[in-house]
Each structure stands twice: as structure tokens, then as C-alpha cells.
Design a protein around this motif. Sequence first.
Motif, mmCIF file in Angstrom:
data_model
loop_
_atom_site.group_PDB
_atom_site.id
_atom_site.type_symbol
_atom_site.label_atom_id
_atom_site.label_comp_id
_atom_site.label_asym_id
_atom_site.label_seq_id
_atom_site.Cartn_x
_atom_site.Cartn_y
_atom_site.Cartn_z
ATOM 1 N N TYR A 227 42.788 52.067 41.815
ATOM 2 C CA TYR A 227 41.905 52.226 40.669
ATOM 3 C C TYR A 227 42.636 51.811 39.396
ATOM 4 O O TYR A 227 43.792 52.199 39.178
ATOM 5 C CB TYR A 227 41.452 53.675 40.522
ATOM 6 C CG TYR A 227 40.508 54.142 41.611
ATOM 7 C CD1 TYR A 227 39.550 53.281 42.132
ATOM 8 C CD2 TYR A 227 40.576 55.439 42.107
ATOM 9 C CE1 TYR A 227 38.678 53.709 43.118
ATOM 10 C CE2 TYR A 227 39.707 55.873 43.091
ATOM 11 C CZ TYR A 227 38.765 54.996 43.600
ATOM 12 O OH TYR A 227 37.909 55.415 44.588
ATOM 13 N N SER B 25 39.648 42.244 45.638
ATOM 14 C CA SER B 25 38.373 42.700 45.103
ATOM 15 C C SER B 25 37.429 43.008 46.257
ATOM 16 O O SER B 25 37.615 42.523 47.384
ATOM 17 C CB SER B 25 37.757 41.633 44.199
ATOM 18 O OG SER B 25 37.398 40.493 44.972
ATOM 19 N N GLU B 26 36.411 43.794 45.976
ATOM 20 C CA GLU B 26 35.438 44.107 47.030
ATOM 21 C C GLU B 26 34.776 42.830 47.540
ATOM 22 O O GLU B 26 34.509 42.686 48.733
ATOM 23 C CB GLU B 26 34.379 45.074 46.488
ATOM 24 C CG GLU B 26 34.936 46.420 46.022
ATOM 25 C CD GLU B 26 35.586 47.216 47.143
ATOM 26 O OE1 GLU B 26 35.191 47.040 48.321
ATOM 27 O OE2 GLU B 26 36.505 48.006 46.844
ATOM 28 N N ASP C 19 44.025 51.754 51.430
ATOM 29 C CA ASP C 19 43.731 52.603 50.277
ATOM 30 C C ASP C 19 42.927 51.774 49.281
ATOM 31 O O ASP C 19 42.707 50.580 49.480
ATOM 32 C CB ASP C 19 45.040 53.079 49.628
ATOM 33 C CG ASP C 19 44.885 54.374 48.822
ATOM 34 O OD1 ASP C 19 43.727 54.771 48.552
ATOM 35 O OD2 ASP C 19 45.915 54.974 48.457
ATOM 36 N N HIS C 20 42.487 52.413 48.209
ATOM 37 C CA HIS C 20 41.940 51.713 47.055
ATOM 38 C C HIS C 20 42.902 51.876 45.885
ATOM 39 O O HIS C 20 43.628 52.876 45.804
ATOM 40 C CB HIS C 20 40.562 52.264 46.667
ATOM 41 C CG HIS C 20 39.443 51.668 47.441
ATOM 42 N ND1 HIS C 20 39.138 52.069 48.737
ATOM 43 C CD2 HIS C 20 38.550 50.686 47.132
ATOM 44 C CE1 HIS C 20 38.107 51.361 49.178
ATOM 45 N NE2 HIS C 20 37.733 50.523 48.231
ATOM 46 N N THR D 125 46.283 43.203 47.137
ATOM 47 C CA THR D 125 45.091 43.897 46.655
ATOM 48 C C THR D 125 43.958 42.887 46.598
ATOM 49 O O THR D 125 44.169 41.714 46.270
ATOM 50 C CB THR D 125 45.300 44.515 45.265
ATOM 51 O OG1 THR D 125 45.725 43.524 44.336
ATOM 52 C CG2 THR D 125 46.329 45.638 45.322
ATOM 53 N N ALA E 87 44.216 55.437 44.951
ATOM 54 C CA ALA E 87 43.182 56.469 45.028
ATOM 55 C C ALA E 87 43.697 57.703 45.753
ATOM 56 O O ALA E 87 43.224 58.817 45.506
ATOM 57 C CB ALA E 87 41.948 55.921 45.737
ATOM 58 N N SER F 287 38.338 48.662 40.400
ATOM 59 C CA SER F 287 39.029 49.042 41.621
ATOM 60 C C SER F 287 39.252 47.816 42.492
ATOM 61 O O SER F 287 38.611 46.773 42.323
ATOM 62 C CB SER F 287 38.229 50.095 42.400
ATOM 63 O OG SER F 287 37.031 49.534 42.908
ATOM 64 N N ALA F 288 40.186 47.954 43.412
ATOM 65 C CA ALA F 288 40.472 46.917 44.393
ATOM 66 C C ALA F 288 40.899 47.598 45.672
ATOM 67 O O ALA F 288 41.311 48.766 45.671
ATOM 68 C CB ALA F 288 41.577 45.984 43.898
ATOM 69 N N GLN F 289 40.790 46.887 46.769
ATOM 70 C CA GLN F 289 41.279 47.411 48.045
ATOM 71 C C GLN F 289 42.751 47.068 48.203
ATOM 72 O O GLN F 289 43.165 45.934 47.940
ATOM 73 C CB GLN F 289 40.490 46.814 49.218
ATOM 74 C CG GLN F 289 39.107 47.383 49.394
ATOM 75 C CD GLN F 289 38.518 47.030 50.747
ATOM 76 O OE1 GLN F 289 39.234 46.893 51.741
ATOM 77 N NE2 GLN F 289 37.216 46.867 50.788
ATOM 78 N N ASP G 144 47.475 50.810 37.208
ATOM 79 C CA ASP G 144 46.843 50.730 38.522
ATOM 80 C C ASP G 144 47.399 51.830 39.405
ATOM 81 O O ASP G 144 48.621 51.916 39.611
ATOM 82 C CB ASP G 144 47.105 49.363 39.158
ATOM 83 C CG ASP G 144 46.199 48.277 38.600
ATOM 84 O OD1 ASP G 144 45.279 48.611 37.824
ATOM 85 O OD2 ASP G 144 46.409 47.101 38.944
ATOM 86 N N PRO H 250 42.416 47.494 55.466
ATOM 87 C CA PRO H 250 42.480 48.341 54.268
ATOM 88 C C PRO H 250 43.265 49.613 54.545
ATOM 89 O O PRO H 250 43.182 50.183 55.638
ATOM 90 C CB PRO H 250 41.008 48.643 53.974
ATOM 91 C CG PRO H 250 40.319 48.490 55.288
ATOM 92 C CD PRO H 250 41.065 47.432 56.041
#
Length: 268
Positions: free
Chosen positions: A124, A105-106, A121-122, A103, A222, A241-243, A219, A119
Motif C-alpha cells: 500500500y 499493478s492490479e 502480499d499487497h 511489485t 499490507a 496499491s500493488a501486488q 510503500d 502473489p
Amino acid sequence: MSGCGAFLHDDIDPFLALATGEGWISGRWEFEFLLGTFPQGCLVWREAGETVGYLTSVKYGKSGWIGNLLVQPQARRHGIGRALMERAVAVLLKNGVETIWLTASEEGAGIYCRLGFAPIDHIYRWTGQGAPQPGDRSEPVDLEHLRAVDRVGWGDRRETLLQLTCCRGRLHASSGGFICCQDWGDALQVGPWNCVIASQALQLWDRMLVPGDRKIFLDVPAGNFAAREILSSRGFSVKGSAQLMYLGHHPLYQPGNIFALASMGSMG
């Protein structure tokens, strides 16, 4: 001397101090597990005898998970994170891993994209309040059942992770799912929480938790819309959120069966 070396038990406390300053949720028990399970994938970068970068990874079947990539602020933007990542990927591939997860961070996703991660998914981070059911006691761990349910979502065998998290937390299971609640100081983490029969997810939540004033976090992919409905109905909200990214073989990933991850980003 500078370069990549082994993550040692003596490195745990300095990492935890640095991670706390970054606002990360992590615990010593995670590192004891990682160092005992896949020590060759736990790495540090040392400069003149000082540890300035950290990374952990772990292997489950044909899958691997990279977590805890953290570099001291004064040593950032010098290629240390990339060097640790390249070494970790090489170690995982050498050990038969076909899909590597993490995972990001943006802000940090760029380094992973340049290394070939894509990527998928995200994730949350949901937070709210609640409490364990009064007198709640964990059910016996049927590891084969947990593994079978978990594999539908992640596409691989992860029984070592499930045994660790479900034995340290409180567990409830149904015919088509399970939920675990782990203590983190004064707070609670929900996860792992997996269901192949989505209608059982809410029943499991209500068997585990009631209204209360303890902080709860989890966690959630999404792509799991049922989880979003349950959490919204219980007054939870998204606080970050994270990718979710992968490298290698496209995974048999089914987010609708994954209601909460087992750890807070470090091992899946």
C-alpha cells in the motif's frame, strides 16, 4: 533491427520522461546504482533504432528484484514486456538467484502470473504530511546492524541497497530497528523502515518526523498491521496499491518486520 539490448546511460533520461508521464516516482540515482551494480540485468527493447521498452533488475545474495518494466504506449500488446521479463528472469537465474521479487499493478499482474510469479502480499502506498525534526542530522550508518534487521524481514542480505538509500537520506536507528527518510524534490520518502522490535517503530518515526506541510509518501506491506496503526494515527491514508509477487523458492518473508520499502517499486 529489433530485439533486446543493454540499458545504457543514454537511455535514462528517455525512461524518466516516459515514467513521469505514467505518474511513476523514479530518479536518476536509482539507475546509476542499478547500472553500476547489475548492468547485465538492465535491458531495453529497440525497434528500428528506437528504444520502446525498458526493464531493470538487481541481485541481492540469492534474491533478485525486477522493476521499471515500461513499454512505449504505441508498442504495447506486442509481446515486448513479456520478452523483456523472460530475458531478465533468465539472467537472474543464471547469476544464482533463487527468489525473484517484483511489485505489479492490479492490471499488470496477469502477465507475471503467466510467467509463474505468485502473489505473496499487497503493498500500500501511504501519503500524508510532515517535516523532519528541526536540526535533525543523520546518524552514522552501522551497515551490519541495518543488514541484520533488514534480513529478518526479507530473508536475504541487501547491504548494497541499504548503504545506498541510508547514505543518501537521514537515518535513525535503535537496538531493534532503523528508519530512513529520503528527499524526493519537495517531498519526502520514508523507507527503508524496518523493526524486529515492533514497539520501537513509533519511537523511530517520532525521532525522525514532526507535523509539517511537506508531502510524505511510503510503500508499506499490507501484512504489517503495526505500520497501519502508526500511519493512521498520524493522519496518513492509502492512495494506491500493488501486488507483491515472487518467483522461485518461497522466501523467508516477514511483513511484520518491514514497515516501509527502500525504494518506490524499482529495487526493493
